[in-house]
Design an enzyme around this catalytic site. Structure first.
Site, PDB file in Angstrom:
ATOM      1  N   CYS A   8       0.861  -1.185   0.000  1.00  0.00           N
ATOM      2  CA  CYS A   8       0.000   0.000   0.000  1.00  0.00           C
ATOM      3  C   CYS A   8       0.896   1.233   0.000  1.00  0.00           C
ATOM      4  O   CYS A   8       2.110   1.116  -0.164  1.00  0.00           O
ATOM      5  CB  CYS A   8      -0.978  -0.012   1.182  1.00  0.00           C
ATOM      6  SG  CYS A   8      -0.227   0.219   2.808  1.00  0.00           S
ATOM      7  N   ASN A  11       2.500   1.479   4.181  1.00  0.00           N
ATOM      8  CA  ASN A  11       2.823   0.238   4.901  1.00  0.00           C
ATOM      9  C   ASN A  11       2.584   0.368   6.407  1.00  0.00           C
ATOM     10  O   ASN A  11       3.302  -0.186   7.216  1.00  0.00           O
ATOM     11  CB  ASN A  11       4.254  -0.211   4.607  1.00  0.00           C
ATOM     12  CG  ASN A  11       4.566  -1.631   5.072  1.00  0.00           C
ATOM     13  OD1 ASN A  11       5.676  -1.899   5.529  1.00  0.00           O
ATOM     14  ND2 ASN A  11       3.633  -2.537   4.971  1.00  0.00           N
ATOM     15  N   CYS A  13      -1.136   0.867   7.350  1.00  0.00           N
ATOM     16  CA  CYS A  13      -2.573   0.608   7.515  1.00  0.00           C
ATOM     17  C   CYS A  13      -3.003  -0.670   6.789  1.00  0.00           C
ATOM     18  O   CYS A  13      -3.146  -1.729   7.397  1.00  0.00           O
ATOM     19  CB  CYS A  13      -3.411   1.780   6.995  1.00  0.00           C
ATOM     20  SG  CYS A  13      -3.157   3.349   7.840  1.00  0.00           S
ATOM     21  N   ARG A  14      -3.215  -0.554   5.473  1.00  0.00           N
ATOM     22  CA  ARG A  14      -3.824  -1.652   4.708  1.00  0.00           C
ATOM     23  C   ARG A  14      -2.906  -2.839   4.486  1.00  0.00           C
ATOM     24  O   ARG A  14      -3.306  -3.982   4.710  1.00  0.00           O
ATOM     25  CB  ARG A  14      -4.317  -1.130   3.348  1.00  0.00           C
ATOM     26  CG  ARG A  14      -5.438  -0.125   3.475  1.00  0.00           C
ATOM     27  CD  ARG A  14      -5.773   0.501   2.147  1.00  0.00           C
ATOM     28  NE  ARG A  14      -4.666   1.352   1.695  1.00  0.00           N
ATOM     29  CZ  ARG A  14      -4.603   1.934   0.510  1.00  0.00           C
ATOM     30  NH1 ARG A  14      -5.561   1.747  -0.363  1.00  0.00           N
ATOM     31  NH2 ARG A  14      -3.584   2.697   0.191  1.00  0.00           N
ATOM     32  N   SER A  15      -1.685  -2.605   4.002  1.00  0.00           N
ATOM     33  CA  SER A  15      -0.836  -3.761   3.675  1.00  0.00           C
ATOM     34  C   SER A  15      -0.397  -4.545   4.909  1.00  0.00           C
ATOM     35  O   SER A  15      -0.387  -5.784   4.859  1.00  0.00           O
ATOM     36  CB  SER A  15       0.349  -3.360   2.800  1.00  0.00           C
ATOM     37  OG  SER A  15       1.203  -2.440   3.430  1.00  0.00           O
ATOM     38  N   ASP A 122      -8.279   3.866   1.509  1.00  0.00           N
ATOM     39  CA  ASP A 122      -7.224   4.080   2.481  1.00  0.00           C
ATOM     40  C   ASP A 122      -7.806   4.652   3.776  1.00  0.00           C
ATOM     41  O   ASP A 122      -8.286   5.783   3.803  1.00  0.00           O
ATOM     42  CB  ASP A 122      -6.186   5.037   1.899  1.00  0.00           C
ATOM     43  CG  ASP A 122      -4.913   5.100   2.706  1.00  0.00           C
ATOM     44  OD1 ASP A 122      -4.940   4.719   3.897  1.00  0.00           O
ATOM     45  OD2 ASP A 122      -3.892   5.530   2.152  1.00  0.00           O
TER      46      ASP A 122
END
Length: 152
Positions: A8, A11, A13-15, A122
């Site tokens: 993401c 690196n 939050c999402r990934s 995001d």
């Protein structure tokens, strides 16, 4: 060993959420020979820990993320990982640019493995970590199904 890199923007939050949830799913289902890591396309959060919104979800699930620090993806990752999976279309553009056409067959968007392909928004901007969690779970379930179906 199938090695997956979730990517993401920062690196944090999402990934990392995808990394830890996916690895937890793999472990709980007794799937062997599959492992995931995560990275960023940007340098903005390098060295920082997981965002508090992602951390709260992972803690609730009993998943240890304490050693995770944001890192940036680099060209050598294409040689280390079998799949490079971005969270949204902007991530895919940045990953593809880094690939220079040499590794494009490894690049996917996480929710392209679901029945409803789309970007994962995001939560850094939306603040909706629960929605991100739901989307990440949907994508990871689809990815696991794809892996199992393609091992045959």
């Amino acid at each position: 060993m199938l090695k997956i890199l979730f990517v993401c923007h920062g690196n944090i939050c999402r990934s990392p959420m995808a990394e830890f949830i996916f690895n937890d799913m793999v472990k709980k289902r007794g799937i062997e020979g599959v492992i995931a890591e995560s990275a960023a396309t940007s340098t903005e959060e390098l060295g920082n820990g997981v965002h508090r919104g992602t951390a709260a979800i992972l803690r609730r699930l009993g998943i240890d993320y304490s050693q995770k620090r944001a890192r940036q993806m680099n060209a050598s990752d294409f040689g280390k990982f079998d799949l490079i999976i971005g969270m949204d279309s902007a991530n895919i553009r940045n990953i593809t640019r880094l690939s220079s056409g040499k590794h494009d067959s490894k690049i996917y968007r996480l929710l392209d493995f679901s029945d409803n392909p789309r970007d994962i928004s995001d939560p850094w901007y939306t603040g909706d970590f629960e929605r991100t969690y739901s989307d990440v779970c949907e994508g990871c379930e689809g990815l696991l199904k794809w892996i199992v179906d393609n091992k045959q």
